[in-house]
Enzyme design. Sequence first.
Site, PDB file in Angstrom:
ATOM      1  N   CYS A 102      29.654   7.102   5.623  1.00  0.00           N
ATOM      2  CA  CYS A 102      28.679   6.835   4.561  1.00  0.00           C
ATOM      3  C   CYS A 102      27.750   5.690   4.984  1.00  0.00           C
ATOM      4  O   CYS A 102      28.202   4.610   5.332  1.00  0.00           O
ATOM      5  CB  CYS A 102      29.393   6.472   3.265  1.00  0.00           C
ATOM      6  SG  CYS A 102      28.222   6.035   1.965  1.00  0.00           S
ATOM      7  N   LYS A 141      35.791  12.099   8.738  1.00  0.00           N
ATOM      8  CA  LYS A 141      34.379  12.511   8.785  1.00  0.00           C
ATOM      9  C   LYS A 141      33.568  11.291   9.194  1.00  0.00           C
ATOM     10  O   LYS A 141      33.714  10.218   8.611  1.00  0.00           O
ATOM     11  CB  LYS A 141      33.926  13.018   7.420  1.00  0.00           C
ATOM     12  CG  LYS A 141      32.441  13.352   7.412  1.00  0.00           C
ATOM     13  CD  LYS A 141      32.081  14.207   6.220  1.00  0.00           C
ATOM     14  CE  LYS A 141      30.610  14.538   6.193  1.00  0.00           C
ATOM     15  NZ  LYS A 141      29.788  13.454   5.679  1.00  0.00           N
ATOM     16  N   HIS A 171      28.790  14.303  11.649  1.00  0.00           N
ATOM     17  CA  HIS A 171      27.395  14.452  11.236  1.00  0.00           C
ATOM     18  C   HIS A 171      26.528  13.973  12.411  1.00  0.00           C
ATOM     19  O   HIS A 171      26.687  12.840  12.863  1.00  0.00           O
ATOM     20  CB  HIS A 171      27.168  13.596   9.976  1.00  0.00           C
ATOM     21  CG  HIS A 171      25.770  13.638   9.459  1.00  0.00           C
ATOM     22  ND1 HIS A 171      25.362  12.905   8.361  1.00  0.00           N
ATOM     23  CD2 HIS A 171      24.677  14.325   9.866  1.00  0.00           C
ATOM     24  CE1 HIS A 171      24.085  13.142   8.135  1.00  0.00           C
ATOM     25  NE2 HIS A 171      23.643  13.995   9.020  1.00  0.00           N
ATOM     26  N   ASN A 204      28.263  18.975  11.620  1.00  0.00           N
ATOM     27  CA  ASN A 204      27.620  18.768  10.322  1.00  0.00           C
ATOM     28  C   ASN A 204      26.215  18.200  10.534  1.00  0.00           C
ATOM     29  O   ASN A 204      25.981  17.427  11.445  1.00  0.00           O
ATOM     30  CB  ASN A 204      28.466  17.797   9.485  1.00  0.00           C
ATOM     31  CG  ASN A 204      27.780  17.367   8.191  1.00  0.00           C
ATOM     32  OD1 ASN A 204      27.537  16.193   7.977  1.00  0.00           O
ATOM     33  ND2 ASN A 204      27.443  18.316   7.346  1.00  0.00           N
ATOM     34  N   GLY A 205      25.333  18.612   9.618  1.00  0.00           N
ATOM     35  CA  GLY A 205      23.973  18.093   9.612  1.00  0.00           C
ATOM     36  C   GLY A 205      22.953  19.187   9.852  1.00  0.00           C
ATOM     37  O   GLY A 205      22.882  19.764  10.939  1.00  0.00           O
TER      38      GLY A 205
HETATM   39  C1  LIG Z   1      23.949  13.893  -2.553  1.00  0.00           C
HETATM   40  C2  LIG Z   1      24.782  13.617  -1.331  1.00  0.00           C
HETATM   41  C3  LIG Z   1      25.982  12.952  -1.462  1.00  0.00           C
HETATM   42  C4  LIG Z   1      26.792  12.703  -0.341  1.00  0.00           C
HETATM   43  N1  LIG Z   1      28.019  12.110  -0.513  1.00  0.00           N
HETATM   44  C5  LIG Z   1      28.874  12.032   0.550  1.00  0.00           C
HETATM   45  C6  LIG Z   1      30.232  11.623   0.364  1.00  0.00           C
HETATM   46  O1  LIG Z   1      30.677  11.311  -0.760  1.00  0.00           O
HETATM   47  N2  LIG Z   1      31.033  11.566   1.472  1.00  0.00           N
HETATM   48  C7  LIG Z   1      30.580  11.929   2.725  1.00  0.00           C
HETATM   49  O2  LIG Z   1      31.342  11.890   3.692  1.00  0.00           O
HETATM   50  N3  LIG Z   1      29.307  12.325   2.905  1.00  0.00           N
HETATM   51  C8  LIG Z   1      28.466  12.414   1.858  1.00  0.00           C
HETATM   52  N4  LIG Z   1      27.213  12.919   2.042  1.00  0.00           N
HETATM   53  C9  LIG Z   1      26.820  13.400   3.389  1.00  0.00           C
HETATM   54  C10 LIG Z   1      27.125  14.892   3.533  1.00  0.00           C
HETATM   55  O3  LIG Z   1      28.515  15.134   3.456  1.00  0.00           O
HETATM   56  C11 LIG Z   1      26.603  15.420   4.879  1.00  0.00           C
HETATM   57  O4  LIG Z   1      27.213  14.698   5.916  1.00  0.00           O
HETATM   58  C12 LIG Z   1      25.105  15.295   5.026  1.00  0.00           C
HETATM   59  O5  LIG Z   1      24.419  15.657   3.835  1.00  0.00           O
HETATM   60  C13 LIG Z   1      24.570  16.119   6.185  1.00  0.00           C
HETATM   61  O6  LIG Z   1      24.892  17.478   6.008  1.00  0.00           O
HETATM   62  P1  LIG Z   1      23.803  18.560   5.432  1.00  0.00           P
HETATM   63  O7  LIG Z   1      22.592  18.466   6.322  1.00  0.00           O
HETATM   64  O8  LIG Z   1      24.496  19.881   5.524  1.00  0.00           O
HETATM   65  O9  LIG Z   1      23.481  18.134   4.041  1.00  0.00           O
HETATM   66  C14 LIG Z   1      26.369  13.131   0.943  1.00  0.00           C
HETATM   67  C15 LIG Z   1      25.152  13.783   1.065  1.00  0.00           C
HETATM   68  C16 LIG Z   1      24.355  14.049  -0.038  1.00  0.00           C
HETATM   69  C17 LIG Z   1      23.062  14.792   0.136  1.00  0.00           C
END
Ligand SMILES: Cc1cc2nc3c(=O)[nH]c(=O)nc-3n(C[C@H](O)[C@H](O)[C@H](O)COP(=O)(O)O)c2cc1C
Length: 330
Positions: A102, A141, A171, A204-205
């Site tokens: 995070c 993660k 990510h 991821n990402g």
């Molecule tokens: C609204 C939001 C909340 C998120 N909250 C968390 C979380 O609580 N824990 C975490 O590990 N990543 C969190 N992330 C990151 C996502 O798990 C992920 O790593 C990131 O969005 C990239 O993946 P994507 O491109 O598929 O969205 C959050 C992302 C978004 C957009």
Amino acid sequence: MAKIGNIDVGDFPLLLAPMEDVSDPPFRALCKEQGADVVFTEFISSEGLIRDAAKSTMKLDIYEKERPVGIQIFGANLESMLQSVEIVEKSGPDIIDINFGCPVKKVVSKGAGAGILKDIDLMVSLTEAMVKHTKLPVTVKTRLGWDHDSIKIIEVAERLQDVGCQAISIHGRTRAQMYKGEADWRPIAEVKNNPRMHIPVFGNGDVDTPERAMEMRDQYGLDGAMIGRASIGYPWFFREVKHYFETGEHLPPPSMKERLDAARRHLQMAIDWKGEKLGVFETRRHYTNYFKGIPHFKEYRMKMVTSDDSKDVFDAFDEVEREFADYEFA
Ligand SMILES: Cc1cc2nc3c(=O)[nH]c(=O)nc-3n(C[C@H](O)[C@H](O)[C@H](O)COP(=O)(O)O)c2cc1C
């Protein structure tokens, strides 16, 4: 076939990413129905849990139908993390996931989340202690590194594996990047290609089309894709990817009936889980995507997102049904 500990998660599983205020039980259930193989809760503060903060403990709720489910926790204090493992275990998750990714300041400034990427020894020792403290599989993660100049993800992944971490989701951005630029999957593939690695490495990402998911599988050789933003208000993303893998063809988008059905069930499940006020509030962010593409929709969306009364929101769904029953999504 990927395995997290003893849990068989299938061939190239699709994982619903942990997302704060998004990955709650109702949404996870919808994603599961549409093909997500593993789902994760949003991150939960270990400090909050041990103080029994109602806000944190509510996030531990899981439905049987969403298994396998991982509960994600964050923190930087060993004692708090171990105590929270015991609390988390009582909810009966299948996996405990540690958030070392995070990027937000209030988390990072306490050395938690991606903050720990500045202290890899602590990251490894915390993981080791948690692995020893529970019989559940512990997963991590994380991001590529703190910033571009300090990417050590190959070494980090190996060390986490050596202390018993059972899978790693990476990510493809650094903490310094936050959400900017494009995720770089090359370092994730390097982790996977390290001959010493044997635990699943999930990418991821920016997986936002079935083609991108296929690229992650076939060109980068990863063990599964963790999907976040592409699923918000669009749980059908999971089935679209699966269908594409099976047939090489795109599924037509979900019909109006399916979208309305999901929106109604989502709202009802959220109310049943969190009560009227929070249930109405927390489903709002999904409506834009549920109904994306319908022209002149603002009036209806405003009704969905401004009232605190679920009856108004259900009425808005009914109106949409009457007005746009034959609308064909592109
Ligand atoms: C609204 C939001 C909340 C998120 N909250 C968390 C979380 O609580 N824990 C975490 O590990 N990543 C969190 N992330 C990151 C996502 O798990 C992920 O790593 C990131 O969005 C990239 O993946 P994507 O491109 O598929 O969205 C959050 C992302 C978004 C957009």
